[in-house]
Scaffold this motif. Structure first.
Motif, PDB file in Angstrom:
ATOM      1  N   ILE A 243      72.803 -57.677  14.271  1.00  0.00           N
ATOM      2  CA  ILE A 243      73.913 -56.809  14.682  1.00  0.00           C
ATOM      3  C   ILE A 243      75.006 -56.768  13.622  1.00  0.00           C
ATOM      4  CG2 ILE A 243      75.740 -56.487  16.396  1.00  0.00           C
ATOM      5  CD1 ILE A 243      73.773 -57.904  18.406  1.00  0.00           C
ATOM      6  N   TYR A 244      75.537 -57.941  13.237  1.00  0.00           N
ATOM      7  CA  TYR A 244      76.695 -57.906  12.340  1.00  0.00           C
ATOM      8  C   TYR A 244      76.336 -57.489  10.916  1.00  0.00           C
ATOM      9  CZ  TYR A 244      75.691 -62.920  11.203  1.00  0.00           C
ATOM     10  OH  TYR A 244      75.124 -64.118  10.828  1.00  0.00           O
ATOM     11  N   SER A 245      75.091 -57.687  10.515  1.00  0.00           N
ATOM     12  CA  SER A 245      74.714 -57.242   9.172  1.00  0.00           C
ATOM     13  C   SER A 245      74.768 -55.725   9.051  1.00  0.00           C
ATOM     14  CB  SER A 245      73.315 -57.755   8.811  1.00  0.00           C
ATOM     15  OG  SER A 245      72.336 -57.220   9.684  1.00  0.00           O
ATOM     16  N   ARG A 246      74.598 -55.013  10.167  1.00  0.00           N
ATOM     17  CA  ARG A 246      74.649 -53.550  10.182  1.00  0.00           C
ATOM     18  C   ARG A 246      76.005 -53.002  10.603  1.00  0.00           C
ATOM     19  NH1 ARG A 246      72.263 -51.293  13.953  1.00  0.00           N
ATOM     20  NH2 ARG A 246      71.866 -53.079  15.298  1.00  0.00           N
ATOM     21  N   LYS A 247      76.685 -53.732  11.467  1.00  0.00           N
ATOM     22  CA  LYS A 247      77.831 -53.163  12.160  1.00  0.00           C
ATOM     23  C   LYS A 247      79.199 -53.688  11.695  1.00  0.00           C
ATOM     24  CE  LYS A 247      75.789 -50.627  15.504  1.00  0.00           C
ATOM     25  NZ  LYS A 247      76.184 -49.266  15.891  1.00  0.00           N
ATOM     26  N   ALA A 248      79.246 -54.852  11.063  1.00  0.00           N
ATOM     27  CA  ALA A 248      80.512 -55.367  10.552  1.00  0.00           C
ATOM     28  C   ALA A 248      80.819 -54.706   9.216  1.00  0.00           C
ATOM     29  CB  ALA A 248      80.460 -56.881  10.392  1.00  0.00           C
ATOM     30  N   ALA A 249      82.091 -54.467   8.950  1.00  0.00           N
ATOM     31  CA  ALA A 249      82.475 -53.859   7.674  1.00  0.00           C
ATOM     32  C   ALA A 249      82.135 -54.778   6.511  1.00  0.00           C
ATOM     33  CB  ALA A 249      83.970 -53.537   7.679  1.00  0.00           C
ATOM     34  N   ARG A 250      82.346 -56.070   6.704  1.00  0.00           N
ATOM     35  CA  ARG A 250      82.055 -57.074   5.689  1.00  0.00           C
ATOM     36  C   ARG A 250      82.253 -58.446   6.313  1.00  0.00           C
ATOM     37  NH1 ARG A 250      86.812 -54.788   4.908  1.00  0.00           N
ATOM     38  NH2 ARG A 250      88.700 -56.083   4.796  1.00  0.00           N
ATOM     39  N   ILE A 251      81.837 -59.466   5.577  1.00  0.00           N
ATOM     40  CA  ILE A 251      82.081 -60.858   5.955  1.00  0.00           C
ATOM     41  C   ILE A 251      82.880 -61.507   4.829  1.00  0.00           C
ATOM     42  CG2 ILE A 251      81.078 -63.049   6.688  1.00  0.00           C
ATOM     43  CD1 ILE A 251      80.281 -60.765   8.517  1.00  0.00           C
ATOM     44  N   GLY A 252      83.994 -62.118   5.166  1.00  0.00           N
ATOM     45  CA  GLY A 252      84.813 -62.814   4.180  1.00  0.00           C
ATOM     46  C   GLY A 252      84.810 -64.308   4.420  1.00  0.00           C
ATOM     47  N   ALA A 253      85.154 -65.062   3.382  1.00  0.00           N
ATOM     48  CA  ALA A 253      85.174 -66.524   3.475  1.00  0.00           C
ATOM     49  C   ALA A 253      86.566 -67.050   3.171  1.00  0.00           C
ATOM     50  CB  ALA A 253      84.166 -67.135   2.500  1.00  0.00           C
ATOM     51  N   VAL A 254      86.946 -68.088   3.892  1.00  0.00           N
ATOM     52  CA  VAL A 254      88.245 -68.735   3.683  1.00  0.00           C
ATOM     53  C   VAL A 254      88.040 -70.231   3.474  1.00  0.00           C
ATOM     54  CG1 VAL A 254      89.645 -67.035   4.922  1.00  0.00           C
ATOM     55  CG2 VAL A 254      88.561 -68.892   6.198  1.00  0.00           C
ATOM     56  N   SER A 255      88.907 -70.825   2.689  1.00  0.00           N
ATOM     57  CA  SER A 255      88.843 -72.261   2.443  1.00  0.00           C
ATOM     58  C   SER A 255      89.512 -73.020   3.572  1.00  0.00           C
ATOM     59  CB  SER A 255      89.532 -72.598   1.123  1.00  0.00           C
ATOM     60  OG  SER A 255      90.933 -72.384   1.238  1.00  0.00           O
ATOM     61  N   ASP A 256      89.245 -74.311   3.650  1.00  0.00           N
ATOM     62  CA  ASP A 256      89.922 -75.133   4.649  1.00  0.00           C
ATOM     63  C   ASP A 256      91.425 -75.166   4.406  1.00  0.00           C
ATOM     64  OD1 ASP A 256      87.533 -75.638   5.900  1.00  0.00           O
ATOM     65  OD2 ASP A 256      87.693 -77.832   5.808  1.00  0.00           O
TER      66      ASP A 256
END
Length: 322
Positions: A243-256
């Motif tokens: 689902i999210y691979s098709r429907k999310a605009a993008r995936i971002g990463a944040v540090s601790d």
């Protein structure tokens, strides 16, 4: 995944035991980000996290379709376990919940208070999950996976509330553990017919979902090193990825460190407690400040269940280490 009628029915069911949570425009967050910032306060839900919604819909489905089951068995870092224990015990069912060794002391206590039979097993969530599925083969307990359509059906009701109250949001940031929150938000947006950008957020030390989207297939990581325990997952879930691979605009990463800064900003700007996963959405919105200047930004504060010693260290300026 769902029609608007599906979501309305789920919301009616969930609302019997989970009152709608506020979605508030906080001006100090707006000043910090140069945007209108709306926070969906799932930390105000019973159990202090969004997962409680999925427990209601899942247990409703389970008791209708598997009336012979004596209870459930599942794995968690805390919020999913509270949700399942609360929903199961309300229906007179057992709730066997597995957590990894060294899990949050206060989340463990909360799960026991909701009636969970708590078992410590393994060094991380994924090892606890494997053991929970093994137990399900030997006892009359239904194995509750970390991602299931009936869980998403309940979780999607917070997205339904958010978009109903704020239909003109440009972007919504959602943390990712196993993916029910992100997929539920996507499902609510689609059912309501909006085109809001939805962005998933992972921790840098547990970036399986982001790596999977970039690779086009599931990518397991060797560890899940983040103090944000709700995001500390090594093995992405295929059904969620689809689902999210098709429907999310993008995936971002944040540090601790970025998550820690977001927890502190939540406190100074709103006086709300956010756990690590609960602050991840704000952390990425802070990272993408220039992209969002002048926009209407939604952030999902997915939970506020943070142990006191950890919160004390965070407010003193430290970043806890996993």
């Amino acid at each position: 995944m769902f029609t608007i009628q599906d979501l309305e029915a789920a919301h009616a069911l969930v609302s019997r035991s989970v009152p709608p949570t506020p979605a508030l425009d906080w001006p100090l967050l707006g000043e910090a980000l140069g945007a209108t910032v709306v926070v969906k306060h799932e930390n105000h839900a019973p159990t202090g996290a969004f997962k409680v919604r999925g427990g209601v819909t899942f247990m409703d489905w389970l008791t209708r379709t598997h009336p012979d089951m004596q209870g459930i068995v599942t794995a968690t870092r805390g919020n999913h376990g509270q949700s399942q224990a609360r929903a199961a015990t309300e229906r007179g069912l057992r709730a066997k919940v597995l957590v990894p060794r060294g899990n949050s002391v206060e989340k463990n206590a909360a799960m026991r208070a909701y009636g969970a039979e708590l078992i410590e097993h393994g060094d991380d969530f994924d090892e606890a999950r494997e053991e929970a599925m093994r137990i399900a083969e030997t006892e009359p307990l239904f194995p509750v996976p970390p991602f299931h359509k009936e869980l998403v059906r309940g979780v999607a009701t917070y997205g339904y509330e958010l978009f109903s109250a704020w239909p003109d949001l440009d972007v919504v940031y959602v943390p990712i553990g196993c993916g029910s929150g992100l997929c539920g938000t996507i499902a609510a947006r689609d059912a309501l017919g909006f085109d809001t950008e939805i962005v998933g957020v992972v921790a840098e030390g547990a970036a399986g979902a982001k790596l999977s989207v970039e690779a086009g297939h599931l990518v397991e990581t060797n560890s899940a090193d983040t103090f944000a325990d709700g995001m500390a997952v090594r093995v992405p879930v295929q059904a969620a990825f689809d689902i999210y691979s098709r429907k999310a605009a993008r995936i971002g990463a944040v540090s601790d460190d970025e998550i820690a800064a977001a927890i502190r900003l939540f406190y100074t700007a709103t006086h709300n407690i956010a756990e690590g996963a609960g602050a991840a959405a704000l952390a990425l919105a802070m990272q993408e400040k220039e992209r969002n200047t002048g926009r209407r930004v939604g952030v999902v504060l997915s939970g506020g269940n943070l142990d006191m010693p950890v919160y004390r260290s965070l407010l003193s300026g430290e970043t806890p280490r996993p």
